[in-house]
Design an enzyme around this catalytic site. Structure first.
Site, PDB file in Angstrom:
ATOM      1  N   ILE A  99      30.169 104.338  74.220  1.00 51.75           N
ATOM      2  CA  ILE A  99      28.821 104.774  74.577  1.00 51.75           C
ATOM      3  C   ILE A  99      27.978 103.648  75.147  1.00 51.75           C
ATOM      4  O   ILE A  99      26.874 103.859  75.619  1.00 51.75           O
ATOM      5  CB  ILE A  99      28.080 105.397  73.368  1.00 51.75           C
ATOM      6  CG1 ILE A  99      28.178 104.464  72.148  1.00 51.75           C
ATOM      7  CG2 ILE A  99      28.614 106.781  73.051  1.00 51.75           C
ATOM      8  CD1 ILE A  99      27.360 104.942  70.960  1.00 51.75           C
ATOM      9  N   LYS A 117      29.579  98.343  67.206  1.00 57.75           N
ATOM     10  CA  LYS A 117      29.347  97.389  68.296  1.00 57.75           C
ATOM     11  C   LYS A 117      30.294  96.214  68.103  1.00 57.75           C
ATOM     12  O   LYS A 117      30.224  95.505  67.094  1.00 57.75           O
ATOM     13  CB  LYS A 117      27.885  96.937  68.245  1.00 57.75           C
ATOM     14  CG  LYS A 117      27.474  95.964  69.327  1.00 57.75           C
ATOM     15  CD  LYS A 117      25.947  95.951  69.423  1.00 57.75           C
ATOM     16  CE  LYS A 117      25.382  94.712  70.037  1.00 57.75           C
ATOM     17  NZ  LYS A 117      23.930  94.763  70.208  1.00 57.75           N
ATOM     18  N   ASP A 134      13.451  91.571  73.882  1.00 61.06           N
ATOM     19  CA  ASP A 134      14.239  92.309  74.887  1.00 61.06           C
ATOM     20  C   ASP A 134      13.899  93.795  74.851  1.00 61.06           C
ATOM     21  O   ASP A 134      14.782  94.652  74.847  1.00 61.06           O
ATOM     22  CB  ASP A 134      15.738  92.079  74.688  1.00 61.06           C
ATOM     23  CG  ASP A 134      16.524  92.406  75.957  1.00 61.06           C
ATOM     24  OD1 ASP A 134      15.894  92.559  77.031  1.00 61.06           O
ATOM     25  OD2 ASP A 134      17.763  92.526  75.886  1.00 61.06           O
ATOM     26  N   VAL A 160      30.256  99.275  72.866  1.00 53.52           N
ATOM     27  CA  VAL A 160      29.689 100.025  71.745  1.00 53.52           C
ATOM     28  C   VAL A 160      30.393 101.388  71.733  1.00 53.52           C
ATOM     29  O   VAL A 160      30.541 102.021  72.773  1.00 53.52           O
ATOM     30  CB  VAL A 160      28.164 100.209  71.893  1.00 53.52           C
ATOM     31  CG1 VAL A 160      27.587 100.934  70.687  1.00 53.52           C
ATOM     32  CG2 VAL A 160      27.465  98.854  72.070  1.00 53.52           C
TER      33      VAL A 160
HETATM   34  N1  LIG Z   1      23.303 102.554  67.046  1.00 55.70           N
HETATM   35  C1  LIG Z   1      23.571 103.028  68.236  1.00 55.70           C
HETATM   36  N2  LIG Z   1      23.723 104.356  68.422  1.00 55.70           N
HETATM   37  C2  LIG Z   1      24.003 104.865  69.625  1.00 55.70           C
HETATM   38  N3  LIG Z   1      24.123 104.122  70.738  1.00 55.70           N
HETATM   39  C3  LIG Z   1      23.982 102.801  70.632  1.00 55.70           C
HETATM   40  C4  LIG Z   1      23.710 102.178  69.377  1.00 55.70           C
HETATM   41  N4  LIG Z   1      23.608 100.852  69.576  1.00 55.70           N
HETATM   42  C5  LIG Z   1      23.811 100.650  70.893  1.00 55.70           C
HETATM   43  N5  LIG Z   1      24.049 101.814  71.530  1.00 55.70           N
HETATM   44  C6  LIG Z   1      24.294 102.010  72.961  1.00 55.70           C
HETATM   45  O1  LIG Z   1      24.937 100.870  73.486  1.00 55.70           O
HETATM   46  C7  LIG Z   1      24.118 100.225  74.461  1.00 55.70           C
HETATM   47  C8  LIG Z   1      24.295  98.721  74.363  1.00 55.70           C
HETATM   48  O2  LIG Z   1      23.939  98.333  73.062  1.00 55.70           O
HETATM   49  P1  LIG Z   1      23.181  96.967  72.766  1.00 55.70           P
HETATM   50  O3  LIG Z   1      21.990  96.884  73.666  1.00 55.70           O
HETATM   51  O4  LIG Z   1      22.933  96.845  71.320  1.00 55.70           O
HETATM   52  O5  LIG Z   1      24.301  95.962  73.224  1.00 55.70           O
HETATM   53  P2  LIG Z   1      24.134  94.614  73.992  1.00 55.70           P
HETATM   54  O6  LIG Z   1      25.480  94.025  74.045  1.00 55.70           O
HETATM   55  O7  LIG Z   1      23.094  93.800  73.357  1.00 55.70           O
HETATM   56  O8  LIG Z   1      23.654  95.186  75.406  1.00 55.70           O
HETATM   57  P3  LIG Z   1      22.696  94.560  76.476  1.00 55.70           P
HETATM   58  O9  LIG Z   1      23.468  93.477  77.102  1.00 55.70           O
HETATM   59  O10 LIG Z   1      22.422  95.719  77.414  1.00 55.70           O
HETATM   60  O11 LIG Z   1      21.464  94.116  75.778  1.00 55.70           O
HETATM   61  C9  LIG Z   1      22.709 100.722  74.187  1.00 55.70           C
HETATM   62  O12 LIG Z   1      21.905 100.716  75.357  1.00 55.70           O
HETATM   63  C10 LIG Z   1      22.959 102.133  73.685  1.00 55.70           C
HETATM   64  O13 LIG Z   1      23.102 103.047  74.758  1.00 55.70           O
END
Ligand SMILES: Nc1ncnc2c1ncn2[C@@H]1O[C@H](COP(=O)(O)OP(=O)(O)OP(=O)(O)O)[C@@H](O)[C@H]1O
Length: 523
Positions: free
Chosen positions: A31, A54, A172, A39
């Site tokens: 997702i 994640k 962020d 994720v």
């Molecule tokens: N708890 C959750 N439930 C459902 N979807 C989630 C959840 N956590 C993250 N996601 C999905 O995964 C995406 C990426 O998650 P997250 O932003 O935490 O990761 P990241 O590696 O920090 O990404 P980015 O580089 O975009 O900041 C989110 O935009 C969301 O769509």
């Protein structure tokens, strides 16, 4: 990627943390694709509970456990609020030694930092949320109602107020980090860039945080001393985006980002923002001509109370910007129509930015194929002469539907009378955001030549660390540093068109850089 210092994180602090295997979960679908890695939506096998997993990216084994993950875990362990995503536990995939009962051993930080002996995968287990705001807003035909916008905004501010009271800066805030479930609850997520602050903290913080489109002017101007107001600027950008239907500051790089901000919010000077001229890069980026604030004029169609609140959020001087607490008291939330009850909101099929982006890519591919086939078809037909009068030249012949009826006669089929339609490029798409009066800029930029927008030349501000923009005049690596060095390339990439479509670079896969490379060592 920076490594964690021993003792920074004890993931085995809670009895079950780090002791369970990811095999306790069944991955259902991907997702999200973030800086950390993937994720997944997953089901806990024993309970059937749906969660989000994640995976912490550990590609660069030499460099160890990413500091952003440590920060996220540490901070989320201390935040407990209905508008902040809940980190349930940490699980591992094969790697740690098994204990006497054959269970995977507990995960100790030393395992993962000590030359990164830990070879398995590490996952953060979160409560599952059906959508992120960007994914939801990008659904075809999606329109948020005013009570719905108020409802989301109030939850966003409540969650952020809680973080700020607990001395955490999110750093962020953007649509894809605001998660929404089908009960209408909104929760702040992705604390990878978050950090604790204290009002008496005097040290310098990095200004290379917050996705470009949501980054406040003080950070763009090089400030390294800042507080909760940085998040409030991002909230203002989200608020305007919800009301306006697309991002309001889709800059390609930092100079353009500042340019867009100044065109809408006016150029800062010592009168409206006392102290601005002392900010490190002010002289490099101050506009060459006065620019008036045009927010009220550009968004005159917004509701009066909404505009009033937006004005206070998008205040250039961070010390005068409204706080989350005061924003919650704004008339906007107390005037009709009132924010709706989250539970009354419609339920939507799950929509995450990753999925809507993927669907859009597939659709684009499909459209491209269809277009290509059409062109091929037209080219084949184009080889034929124009429509002929009967008896002239080479009319295209094919048997009639019932050749028996028509005897040996064949139907004359008209060849194409036109060939190629004018391609509908991105530029033809709607752009409801009024253009500023100065499309080329009018700012001083250290190295940009013509076309970059009228920046006067001058040296980079003397900095202890790399200058904000590369010496080639290309923007330097941004927080979402992908494979490209430019801020612009790694700028948040909203898709073209759609309810949030904007003229900026698309929110493409180049988002997925490794922010630890830029931030790991920084504050
Ligand atoms: N708890 C959750 N439930 C459902 N979807 C989630 C959840 N956590 C993250 N996601 C999905 O995964 C995406 C990426 O998650 P997250 O932003 O935490 O990761 P990241 O590696 O920090 O990404 P980015 O580089 O975009 O900041 C989110 O935009 C969301 O769509």
């Amino acid at each position: 990627m920076a490594i964690a210092a021993p003792g920074q994180l004890n993931v085995s602090e809670s009895p079950s943390w780090g002791s369970r295997s990811v095999d306790c979960f069944e991955k259902l679908e991907q997702i999200g694709e973030g800086t950390y890695g993937q994720v997944y939506m997953a089901r806990e096998i024993r309970t059937g509970e749906i969660v989000a997993l994640k995976k912490i990216r550990m590609d660069n084994e030499r460099e160890g456990f990413p500091i952003t993950a440590i920060r996220e875990i540490k901070i989320l362990k201390k935040l407990h609020h209905e508008n902040v995503i809940k980190l349930k536990e940490i699980v591992t995939s094969p790697g740690p030694e098994k204990d006497e009962q054959g269970r995977p051993g507990k995960l100790y930080l030393i395992d993962i930092i000590d030359g990164n002996k830990y070879k398995g995968g590490i996952y953060m287990v979160f409560e599952y949320m059906d959508h992120d705001l960007t994914g939801l807003a990008d659904r075809p035909g999606m329109r948020f109602s005013v009570p719905q916008i108020k409802c989301y905004m109030r939850q966003l501010l409540t969650g952020l107020h809680y973080c700020h009271v607990n001395q955490v800066l999110h750093r962020d805030i953007k649509g894809s980090n605001l998660l929404i479930d089908n009960e209408g609850n909104l929760k702040l997520a992705d604390f990878g860039l978050a950090r604790s602050f204290s009002s008496d903290h005097n040290g310098n913080l990095t200004n290379r945080v917050i996705t470009l489109w949501y980054r406040p002017p003080e950070l763009l101007l090089g400030s390294t001393k800042y507080g909760p107001a940085v998040d409030m600027w991002s909230v203002g950008c989200i608020f305007a985006e919800l009301l306006h239907g697309k991002p309001i500051f889709p800059g390609k790089d930092e100079p353009e980002q500042l340019n867009k901000i100044f065109e809408l919010c006016g150029a800062p000077d010592e009168v409206i923002w006392p102290g601005v001229s002392k900010i490190p890069w002010y002289n490099n980026f101050k506009p060459t001509r006065p620019l008036k604030r045009r927010l009220r004029e550009v968004f005159r169609h917004f509701d009066r109370h909404a505009l009033e609140l937006l004005e206070k959020m998008l205040t250039l001087d961070p010390s005068q910007r409204i706080s989350a607490k005061d924003a919650l008291d704004a008339e906007y939330f107390w005037a009709d129509p009132l924010p709706c009850d989250p539970k009354s909101l419609p339920k939507y099929e799950s929509s995450h930015e990753f999925q809507t982006k993927k669907k859009r890519q597939q659709q684009r591919q499909h459209d491209d194929n269809a277009k290509r086939q059409k062109i091929q078809h037209q080219q084949q037909h184009a080889r034929l002469p124009p429509i002929q009068q009967s008896g002239q030249g080479h009319a295209q012949m094919r048997p009639g539907p019932n050749p028996a009826m028509h005897g040996s006669q064949a139907q004359v089929v008209a060849g194409p009378s036109h060939h190629y339609a004018k391609p509908r490029g991105a530029a033809a798409g709607p752009n409801r955001y009024p253009q500023g009066g100065n499309p080329s800029g009018g700012y001083n930029h250290p190295s940009r030549g013509q076309g970059g927008g009228g920046y006067v030349s001058g040296p980079y501000p003397p900095q202890g660390r790399a200058p904000p923009y590369g010496s080639s005049g290309m923007p330097g690596p941004g927080p979402r540093g992908g494979n490209n060095s430019g801020y612009g390339v790694n700028a948040p990439n909203y898709p073209q068109g759609g309810p949030y479509g904007g003229p900026g670079a698309g929110r493409g896969s180049n988002m997925g850089g490794n922010r630890n490379q830029q931030y790991g060592w920084q504050q």
